[in-house]
Write an enzyme that holds these catalytic residues in place. Structure first.
Site, PDB file in Angstrom:
ATOM      1  N   SER A 130      33.212  35.068  -3.709  1.00 14.81           N
ATOM      2  CA  SER A 130      34.147  36.596  -2.566  1.00 14.81           C
ATOM      3  C   SER A 130      32.595  36.771  -2.100  1.00 14.81           C
ATOM      4  O   SER A 130      30.984  36.356  -2.835  1.00 14.81           O
ATOM      5  CB  SER A 130      34.074  37.733  -4.325  1.00 14.81           C
ATOM      6  OG  SER A 130      34.264  38.814  -3.192  1.00 14.81           O
ATOM      7  N   LYS A 184      39.640  36.145  -9.279  1.00 10.93           N
ATOM      8  CA  LYS A 184      39.303  35.797  -8.092  1.00 10.93           C
ATOM      9  C   LYS A 184      40.622  36.940  -7.822  1.00 10.93           C
ATOM     10  O   LYS A 184      40.322  37.760  -6.231  1.00 10.93           O
ATOM     11  CB  LYS A 184      39.461  35.054  -7.638  1.00 10.93           C
ATOM     12  CG  LYS A 184      39.066  35.380  -5.927  1.00 10.93           C
ATOM     13  CD  LYS A 184      37.732  35.655  -5.599  1.00 10.93           C
ATOM     14  CE  LYS A 184      37.137  35.799  -4.080  1.00 10.93           C
ATOM     15  NZ  LYS A 184      38.304  36.063  -3.062  1.00 10.93           N
ATOM     16  N   HIS A 187      40.346  40.449  -8.187  1.00  7.18           N
ATOM     17  CA  HIS A 187      38.826  40.840  -7.389  1.00  7.18           C
ATOM     18  C   HIS A 187      39.987  41.222  -5.723  1.00  7.18           C
ATOM     19  O   HIS A 187      39.790  41.791  -5.603  1.00  7.18           O
ATOM     20  CB  HIS A 187      38.216  39.852  -7.410  1.00  7.18           C
ATOM     21  CG  HIS A 187      37.323  40.414  -6.151  1.00  7.18           C
ATOM     22  ND1 HIS A 187      37.545  39.935  -4.818  1.00  7.18           N
ATOM     23  CD2 HIS A 187      36.426  40.868  -6.390  1.00  7.18           C
ATOM     24  CE1 HIS A 187      36.700  39.950  -4.056  1.00  7.18           C
ATOM     25  NE2 HIS A 187      36.351  40.780  -4.685  1.00  7.18           N
ATOM     26  N   ASN A 188      40.029  40.569  -5.666  1.00 11.77           N
ATOM     27  CA  ASN A 188      41.837  39.958  -4.176  1.00 11.77           C
ATOM     28  C   ASN A 188      42.488  41.402  -3.860  1.00 11.77           C
ATOM     29  O   ASN A 188      42.303  42.508  -3.401  1.00 11.77           O
ATOM     30  CB  ASN A 188      41.765  39.618  -3.600  1.00 11.77           C
ATOM     31  CG  ASN A 188      40.624  38.228  -3.029  1.00 11.77           C
ATOM     32  OD1 ASN A 188      39.791  38.403  -3.568  1.00 11.77           O
ATOM     33  ND2 ASN A 188      40.830  37.137  -1.882  1.00 11.77           N
ATOM     34  N   GLU A 191      40.583  44.781  -3.992  1.00 10.99           N
ATOM     35  CA  GLU A 191      39.968  44.239  -2.524  1.00 10.99           C
ATOM     36  C   GLU A 191      40.747  45.624  -1.799  1.00 10.99           C
ATOM     37  O   GLU A 191      40.736  46.509  -0.939  1.00 10.99           O
ATOM     38  CB  GLU A 191      39.632  43.670  -2.309  1.00 10.99           C
ATOM     39  CG  GLU A 191      38.668  43.385  -0.656  1.00 10.99           C
ATOM     40  CD  GLU A 191      38.308  41.953  -0.307  1.00 10.99           C
ATOM     41  OE1 GLU A 191      38.908  41.492   0.946  1.00 10.99           O
ATOM     42  OE2 GLU A 191      37.733  41.609  -0.988  1.00 10.99           O
TER      43      GLU A 191
END
Length: 470
Positions: A130, A184, A187-188, A191
């Site tokens: 990222s 990840k 995480h997105n 986000e």
């Protein structure tokens, strides 16, 4: 070709170019490869003095240039292109060689690829990256999964090229198997939630508080000096200050309100459903993008479906309420993402360290924020914290500022401004904090029409009963 490179980067779009240059700048000889030679040439042309990089024209040349065990970083589009790239290199690899997929691959694909390659003697690691183009060049947040021994071989390189924060490089071995890509992915998803919450604040500022673009930019810039300090808040202020050269209008006003997505937010919500984890903020963020894509229908509807006719509110005092509502909602969004990580971890036995994951998100990545230090501290005090909302400091903030949060959501509803993510976050908080919810009625309905049975409040948990309904 002589084997001198320690690692190869395969796929030289901007992210791949920048990551390869980052590796070379940090003193590691690297081989670069792309199907089209012009991108390889473009990468070599950017090389700094004294840095070592080899351009290869074929997979065979890439493998011949690498010291063993070979390490190949793939930066290609997720899905079939990853499988195709692996297939192209596999005939030139030997047992013990290592492939690192750094794209946004689905965790299920990562697990499959690891099984298939392990059977052939080749190691495989899925690693989340990222930070975008700038992060790839100057220091991203890295989330490698796979075997611990593979990470041990990669660590000298990864620790150098990762973003650096006050307590170390933004990289850690997050866990075995597909843990890196799962982290990840979440995480997105977080986000997505962050971006939608900020967009809702922008909408409230514009259509409820009647603020100008410059006033909004000033507000976000001021917020970036508070507990809301983050990369996304910072760039929001920058975006709102930008002017379109052609029209001299604020740049944000000439951009069509139709948001794209590459799938990772959707995957996060699908995984939340798979594991039975409530994630309403992230669900709302994905749905908001779907609604934004319905541009033609929305334009048509705007001429038929009228909202409330009310004047703009006064910004004085309410702007602080919007700020508090944003932070409260943000806490809930992260709580949902971390709950999903913990639940998947219990199933997969990755042994995720949520505090360490928060630490490596503090630099380099898109969701980097002051707030992550607070999350790191929360899990430092209580490693198995059941839910982020139960951290005394963060939970107290929600309790103390819920008045502003409720005021903003209620005002938005009154003025006809949608707050899909902010409203969902508030409902998540209200559901989580209540000892009794109305699903006792749901269970009664299920029992009446389907004899699905129910538990009783005056009997031990797990004992099931059926009622003969009149």
């Amino acid at each position: 070709m002589q084997a001198t490179s320690q690692i190869a980067v395969v796929g030289l779009a901007v992210m791949g170019q920048n990551l390869a240059l980052n590796i070379a700048r940090n003193g590691f000889p690297v081989t670069v490869f792309n199907r089209s030679w012009d991108k390889t040439e473009a990468t070599l042309a950017r090389l700094g003095q004294g840095q070592r990089m080899v351009g290869a024209r074929t997979p065979a040349e890439v493998c011949a240039s690498l010291v063993r065990p070979r390490k190949l970083i793939l930066l290609v589009k997720a899905g079939q292109p990853v499988d195709d790239t692996i297939a192209a290199f596999l005939p030139h690899l030997q047992p013990g060689d290592l492939i690192i997929d750094t794209g946004n691959s689905h965790p299920d694909d990562t697990e499959r690829r690891e099984r298939e390659l392990t059977a052939k003697g080749v190691r495989f690691t899925g690693m989340g990256v990222s930070g975008g183009e700038e992060g790839a060049l100057n220091g991203p947040s890295l989330m490698p999964g796979g075997e611990a021994s593979s990470y041990g071989e990669l660590a000298p390189i990864l620790k150098k090229i990762a973003a650096q924060v006050d307590d170390g490089p933004c990289v850690t071995h997050v866990g075995a198997g597909a843990a890196g890509h799962f982290v990840k992915m979440v995480h997105n998803g977080i986000e997505y939630g962050d971006m939608q919450l900020i967009a809702e604040c922008y909408d409230l500022m514009q259509h409820v508080l009647g603020m100008s673009t410059q006033q909004m930019a000033d507000a976000f810039a001021a917020w970036n000096k508070t507990f809301l300090e983050s990369f996304l808040i910072e760039i929001t202020a920058r975006i709102l200050r930008a002017t379109d050269r052609a029209t001299r209008q604020p740049m944000v006003d000439v951009i069509v309100d139709r948001a794209g997505q590459k799938g990772t937010g959707k995957w996060t919500t699908e995984m939340a459903l798979r594991y039975g984890v409530p994630a309403p903020t992230m669900h709302a963020a994905v749905e908001a993008r779907y609604l934004s894509a319905m541009k033609d229908q929305r334009v048509a509807a705007s001429g038929q479906l009228r909202g409330p006719a009310v004047a703009a509110a006064t910004a004085a005092g309410l702007l602080d309420a919007v700020r508090d509502a944003l932070y409260c909602s943000k806490i809930c969004s992260y709580a949902q993402g971390l709950d999903l990580l913990a639940t998947a971890d219990a199933d997969k036995k990755w042994r995720l360290d949520l505090g360490e994951i928060a630490r490596i998100w503090k630099g380099g990545c898109i969701i980097r924020a002051r707030f992550l230090g607070r999350i790191q501290a929360a899990y430092g005090k209580q490693k198995r914290l059941p839910n982020l909302l139960l951290d005394p400091e963060l939970g107290s903030f929600l309790v103390e500022h819920q008045g502003n949060w409720r005021k903003v959501v209620a005002l938005a509803a009154e003025r006809g401004v949608p707050t899909l993510a902010m409203g969902s976050s508030l409902s998540y908080f209200d559901s989580f904090r209540r000892a009794r919810l109305p699903q006792n009625l749901t269970q009664a309905q299920r029992d009446l029409f389907g004899a699905h049975t129910f538990e009783r409040t005056d009997q031990p948990a797990g004992a099931m009963f059926h009622h003969e309904w009149p």
